[in-house]
Design an enzyme around this catalytic site. Structure first.
Site, short mmCIF file in Angstrom:
data_model
loop_
_atom_site.label_atom_id
_atom_site.label_comp_id
_atom_site.label_asym_id
_atom_site.label_seq_id
_atom_site.Cartn_x
_atom_site.Cartn_y
_atom_site.Cartn_z
N HIS A 32 33.20 26.42 -6.44
CA HIS A 32 33.91 25.14 -6.42
C HIS A 32 33.30 24.12 -7.37
O HIS A 32 33.92 23.09 -7.65
CB HIS A 32 33.98 24.59 -4.99
CG HIS A 32 32.67 24.05 -4.47
ND1 HIS A 32 31.83 24.78 -3.67
CD2 HIS A 32 32.07 22.85 -4.62
CE1 HIS A 32 30.77 24.07 -3.34
NE2 HIS A 32 30.90 22.87 -3.92
N ASP A 66 32.44 31.88 -2.61
CA ASP A 66 32.11 30.63 -3.30
C ASP A 66 30.87 30.79 -4.18
O ASP A 66 29.95 29.97 -4.15
CB ASP A 66 31.89 29.51 -2.28
CG ASP A 66 32.00 28.13 -2.92
OD1 ASP A 66 32.53 28.04 -4.04
OD2 ASP A 66 31.54 27.15 -2.31
N SER A 114 25.57 20.91 -4.46
CA SER A 114 26.24 22.21 -4.39
C SER A 114 25.79 23.12 -5.53
O SER A 114 25.75 22.71 -6.69
CB SER A 114 27.75 22.03 -4.45
OG SER A 114 28.23 21.39 -3.30
#
Length: 452
Positions: free
Chosen positions: A186, A216, A295
């Protein structure tokens, strides 16, 4: 003839600093009192403060003469004061003070002491053992963490020029010396261009090697010299324990190389992929602060080894609330190896679409209800039946999968978890509830279609 008391000459000041001469008591009794701090610093022989017999400053085991020692040395010269020669005495005192300062300066120059180091004594900062370990961990692993900028192409409404504007940023880490960078999918989703900034602020264009939307995970590649690439030490996540310390390094809100600490709050959590909604199992929960921009960054154990990728937080406000999630490194390692080798992940599938778990619960049964099983898919070829309507428009339920290879299936997450342990081309035994009886069907698993 002694100088008047009102004349606070340099000689009188010297006598006040040195108590070795008893005859100077009367001359110095009317001088202004000096603070105890100054006395301790410059008057080692003062009777008010005990001090070592030799008052010298040391640097690299070399001695520096103190002012009092130079004063006493110069006082051995005969005095030039004569009867009625107050002016001559004052001039001699000025010359005496000048020579003293010259001698002191010369002693400092000859001993090659750094400026102010002989006078300002600074002790090194004392850290606890756990603090030293944290500092060392950060210093050793920071060069492995990178800053990723996601650029998107935008067309100007007036000039119609196509521009690249940053649409997001995240973190990542160096996987090997070949230039492979690992991050979250993402973080790079929807990017027309990607840039990777290393710890030394060198920026490189990045190419997408491959990604796995379901887990992911994404792998990038940069063309950087090997000496600038420091791979992160890879650990294991199968033996983690709740309560052990963890460390997260990333770039929250664009603040590069930020360290946060915490503990493992929980294990074997389950979250959904931000891209496909497919559940990700065995996720690590931590209270280490994870914010937007973290992230893709590494989650490390106390030895500095990678144990997970920071991927999500649970927060109504979007900022850290003490509930962060990381994909375990055991899952990441297998995915990265496949992407580096084949450019994609070959994950087996049954080739079905199934109903939401809530719909099956309303029917009062346990399992996965097959909504669609295309004839050219693995399940369709094996004979699994889809949900359909009869000639009168009534809904006819399809097969309900209750187990795979003898492992019970109660919902979609159970099915995904079992399939993740299988390989492409493997034949599995699927038990289904069809009507009021159960059947077992052999299904040959096929690879998931290429999403790149």
């Amino acid at each position: 003839m002694a100088a008047p008391a009102s004349a606070t000459s340099s000689l009188a000041l010297i006598n006040n600093f040195s108590s070795s001469s008893s005859s100077s008591t009367a001359s110095s009794s009317k001088l202004p009192s000096l603070s105890p701090r100054i006395i301790r610093a410059f008057a080692p022989n003062s009777s008010s403060v005990p001090a070592p017999s030799r008052f010298v400053l040391k640097r690299s085991h070399r001695l520096i003469a103190s002012p009092s020692r130079i004063f006493l040395l110069l006082r051995r010269f005969p005095s030039a004061a004569s009867s009625g020669g107050v002016v001559l005495s004052s001039a001699f005192d000025c010359l005496f003070a000048f020579l003293t300062s010259v001698a002191l300066s010369a002693s400092l120059i000859l001993t090659d002491v750094a400026p102010a180091s002989a006078f300002v004594i600074t002790s090194p900062r004392k850290l606890q053992s756990d603090e030293l370990a944290t500092v060392r961990l950060f210093q050793e692993n920071t060069p492995s963490v990178v800053y990723i900028t996601n650029l998107a192409a935008r067309q100007d409404a007036f000039t119609l020029d196509v521009l690249e504007v940053p649409q997001g940023s995240g973190s990542g880490f160096v996987w090997d010396t070949k230039g492979h960078i690992v991050t979250n999918y993402h973080v790079i989703r929807g990017a027309s261009d990607l840039r990777v900034t290393l710890a030394d602020q060198a920026t490189y264009e990045a190419q997408v090697v491959g990604f796995d939307q379901d887990k992911d995970v994404a792998v990038l590649s940069i063309d950087a010299p090997k000496e600038k690439l420091r791979p992160i030490p890879v650990g294991i996540s199968s033996d983690l324990l709740v309560g052990q310390k963890v460390y997260a390094i990333g770039n929250p809100f664009g603040l590069d190389h930020t360290l946060t600490t915490g503990v493992i709050s929980g294990l074997r959590r389950e979250i959904s992929s931000a891209a496909t909604g497919r559940p990700i199992q065995d996720v690590i929960q931590t209270d280490a602060a994870i914010n937007p921009g973290n992230s893709g960054g590494p989650l490390l154990d106390s030895s500095g080894s990678l144990i997970g990728i920071n991927t999500a937080i649970y927060s109504p406000s979007g900022a850290s609330s003490g509930v962060g999630f990381s994909i375990p490194v055991d899952t990441v390692s297998g995915i990265v190896e496949q992407i580096v080798k084949f450019g994609r992940v070959t994950r087996p599938i049954l080739g079905i679409k199934f109903a939401p778990d809530q719909s099956v619960e309303q029917l009062g049964v346990s399992g996965v209800l097959v909504l669609d099983a295309p004839p050219n898919g693995p399940a369709g070829k094996a004979g699994l039946q889809s949900t359909k309507r009869d000639a009168y428009g009534r809904l006819v339920l399809g097969d309900i999968i209750t187990s795979v290879n003898g492992k019970k299936v109660t919902n979609g997450s159970d099915l995904y978890r079992i399939l993740d342990q299988c390989k492409v081309g493997e034949t599995v035994t699927v038990e289904v509830l069809r009507g009021d009886h159960k059947e077992k069907l052999p299904v040959v698993l096929e690879p998931k279609p290429d999403e790149s």
